[in-house]
Design an enzyme around this catalytic site. Structure first.
Site, short mmCIF file in Angstrom:
data_model
loop_
_atom_site.label_atom_id
_atom_site.label_comp_id
_atom_site.label_asym_id
_atom_site.label_seq_id
_atom_site.Cartn_x
_atom_site.Cartn_y
_atom_site.Cartn_z
N GLU A 124 0.83 -1.21 0.00
CA GLU A 124 0.00 0.00 0.00
C GLU A 124 0.86 1.25 0.00
O GLU A 124 1.83 1.35 0.76
CB GLU A 124 -0.90 -0.04 1.24
CG GLU A 124 -2.27 0.54 1.04
CD GLU A 124 -3.09 -0.26 0.02
OE1 GLU A 124 -3.12 0.14 -1.16
OE2 GLU A 124 -3.69 -1.26 0.43
N GLY A 175 -12.40 3.04 -1.42
CA GLY A 175 -11.06 2.45 -1.46
C GLY A 175 -11.00 1.21 -2.32
O GLY A 175 -10.03 0.45 -2.28
N GLU A 234 -6.12 10.98 -14.64
CA GLU A 234 -6.38 11.29 -13.22
C GLU A 234 -5.40 12.35 -12.72
O GLU A 234 -5.78 13.25 -11.97
CB GLU A 234 -6.33 10.02 -12.37
CG GLU A 234 -6.89 10.26 -10.99
CD GLU A 234 -7.50 9.05 -10.32
OE1 GLU A 234 -7.94 8.10 -11.00
OE2 GLU A 234 -7.54 9.07 -9.07
N ASP A 272 -4.27 0.99 -9.44
CA ASP A 272 -5.72 0.79 -9.57
C ASP A 272 -6.12 0.60 -11.03
O ASP A 272 -6.90 -0.30 -11.37
CB ASP A 272 -6.49 1.99 -9.00
CG ASP A 272 -6.14 2.24 -7.55
OD1 ASP A 272 -5.47 1.37 -6.95
OD2 ASP A 272 -6.54 3.29 -7.02
C1 GLA Z 1 -5.03 4.88 -4.34
C2 GLA Z 1 -4.20 5.18 -5.59
C3 GLA Z 1 -3.23 4.05 -5.88
C4 GLA Z 1 -2.42 3.66 -4.65
C5 GLA Z 1 -3.33 3.46 -3.45
C6 GLA Z 1 -2.57 3.25 -2.17
O1 GLA Z 1 -5.90 3.82 -4.56
O2 GLA Z 1 -5.03 5.39 -6.70
O3 GLA Z 1 -2.38 4.42 -6.95
O4 GLA Z 1 -1.42 4.60 -4.39
O5 GLA Z 1 -4.19 4.58 -3.24
O6 GLA Z 1 -1.84 2.07 -2.24
#
Ligand code: GLA
Length: 389
Positions: A37, A127, A163, A175
């Site tokens: 993370e 999330g 983004e 993501d």
């Molecule tokens: C968000 C971001 C990802 C990553 C996570 C944390 O989801 O979009 O790129 O940095 O937070 O791991």
């Protein structure tokens, strides 16, 4: 842009169905990150998987330069002109879609207008990457609609750029990558530096992956996210005095980090760097355990990841900690941690399948008592990335 509710009212279920029959339909998933993370933007390894909560879109061409965005759960329509896309950056809904379309045009691809109907089943701001799912499905759909072939990895990169530039969140690649490249029953070990990746089958024997949602929206999420990112950059700049050849925090071994930790002037930045360096090593160790089918060790790394995100990276919150710490106390839970950016959103827990019902009952009760509103729970199935359906 106009919001025309009268027209939307005419847009009843029958009309959606007709639209569906005449048009192409695409789907892109949200993701759960199992471990790794806040290190995608630090050149580290991450281990996400696409989930069976998806964003679905039906799309058709228009002959003019107008984009129309409908959603099954919204009371308005977003209308935008392709010749003027800069003016929609602050929309409450629709900016992710228009951001990727803007990128496609900037890449020199010739497209005309289109109409989209979205049905988003990835809970927003939870999330689980609802925004990446929307971006990826929009990009993939419009490229297919206008006959452009693009690698799914490039679709992910295009969405990340949108983004950054349109929405203003300096996210990593995790993501969009997971939403584009997901594979049923597999997580992806992605090296965010080289973009090399490997699919790793997730066979948890008699354990299930449970996602618990705090139902707390990430209100300060994007500003705190960008702040963490710049704290990492500051730590790296200090560490580079001794290691000028290193490009990312995750290029450091723990020993190297210790040897230059005192050069990091700010105490918070030092903690952020320690998290990044150790989280990267945890990803590799945890995947090693998983390859040996040692689920219990895999889960220990998940727990350590949460502690580090809570204490060093400071992106957890009371709601997430209540879910995770109570999960740890359940006898049939092997591991639990926050997943995603933090400041609200979801946790991921590995729970013995036969005890899932009891887990949900127990955690729901404690959560409601302490926090005062309910959490929600999903049994997570790992699914494919973006596709036409
Ligand atoms: C968000 C971001 C990802 C990553 C996570 C944390 O989801 O979009 O790129 O940095 O937070 O791991």
């Amino acid at each position: 842009m106009t919001y025309d509710t009268r027209r939307l009212n005419r847009f009843n279920a029958q009309c959606i169905w007709k639209f569906r029959r005449k048009n192409k339909i695409f789907q892109a998933p949200g993701r759960v990150n199992l471990i790794g993370e806040h290190i995608d933007y630090n050149g580290g390894y991450v281990f996400p998987a696409a989930i069976d909560k998806v964003s679905t879109v039906a799309v058709r061409r228009r002959q003019d330069s107008i984009i129309k965005l409908y959603a099954t759960d919204l009371q308005y329509i977003v209308e935008a002109d392709l010749n003027n896309l800069d003016q929609y950056k602050n929309l409450k809904w629709g900016n992710y879609q228009l951001g990727v379309i803007d990128q496609i045009i900037k890449k020199g691809m010739k497209i005309k207008g289109a109409e989209f109907i979205f049905d988003d089943k990835v809970p927003l701001g939870s999330g689980l990457s609802s925004s990446a799912a929307i971006e990826v499905v929009t990009a993939y759909a419009i490229l297919q609609l206008y006959g452009y072939k693009m690698d799914k990895l490039d679709v992910a990169l295009l969405c990340q750029k949108a983004e950054h530039e349109y929405v203003g969140v300096k996210c990593g690649i995790m993501d969009q990558f997971a939403s584009a490249m997901g594979l049923k029953d597999n997580a992806m070990l992605l090296d965010c530096n080289s973009l090399q990746y490997e699919y790793i089958p997730i066979k948890l024997d008699n354990y299930s992956i449970i996602i618990s949602n705090t139902n707390k929206k990430r209100s300060l999420g994007s500003s705190m996210y960008n702040k963490r990112r710049s704290e990492c950059e500051r730590a790296l700049a200090d560490m580079q005095k001794k290691f000028p050849e290193k490009k990312y925090l995750c290029d450091f071994s723990y020993k190297e980090f210790i040897s230059c930790a005192d050069d990091i002037k700010d105490a918070d930045c030092k903690n952020r760097a320690e998290h990044a360096v150790c989280e990267n090593l945890r990803v590799l160790d945890s995947v090693k355990a998983l390859r040996k089918n040692d689920i219990s060790s895999f889960c220990k790394y998940l727990n350590l990841s949460h502690i580090s995100l809570r204490d060093l990276y400071e992106v957890s919150c009371k709601e997430l900690d209540v879910l995770v710490e109570n999960a740890w106390m359940q006898k049939d839970v092997l591991g639990s941690r926050m997943t995603g950016a933090g400041f609200g959103g979801c946790t991921v827990s590995i729970v013995k399948s036969e005890s899932v019902k009891e887990f949900i009952e127990d955690i729901s009760k404690v959560y409601l008592e302490i926090i005062g509103h309910s959490a929600s729970f999903y049994i997570c199935n790992i699914s494919d990335g973006v596709k036409e359906i």
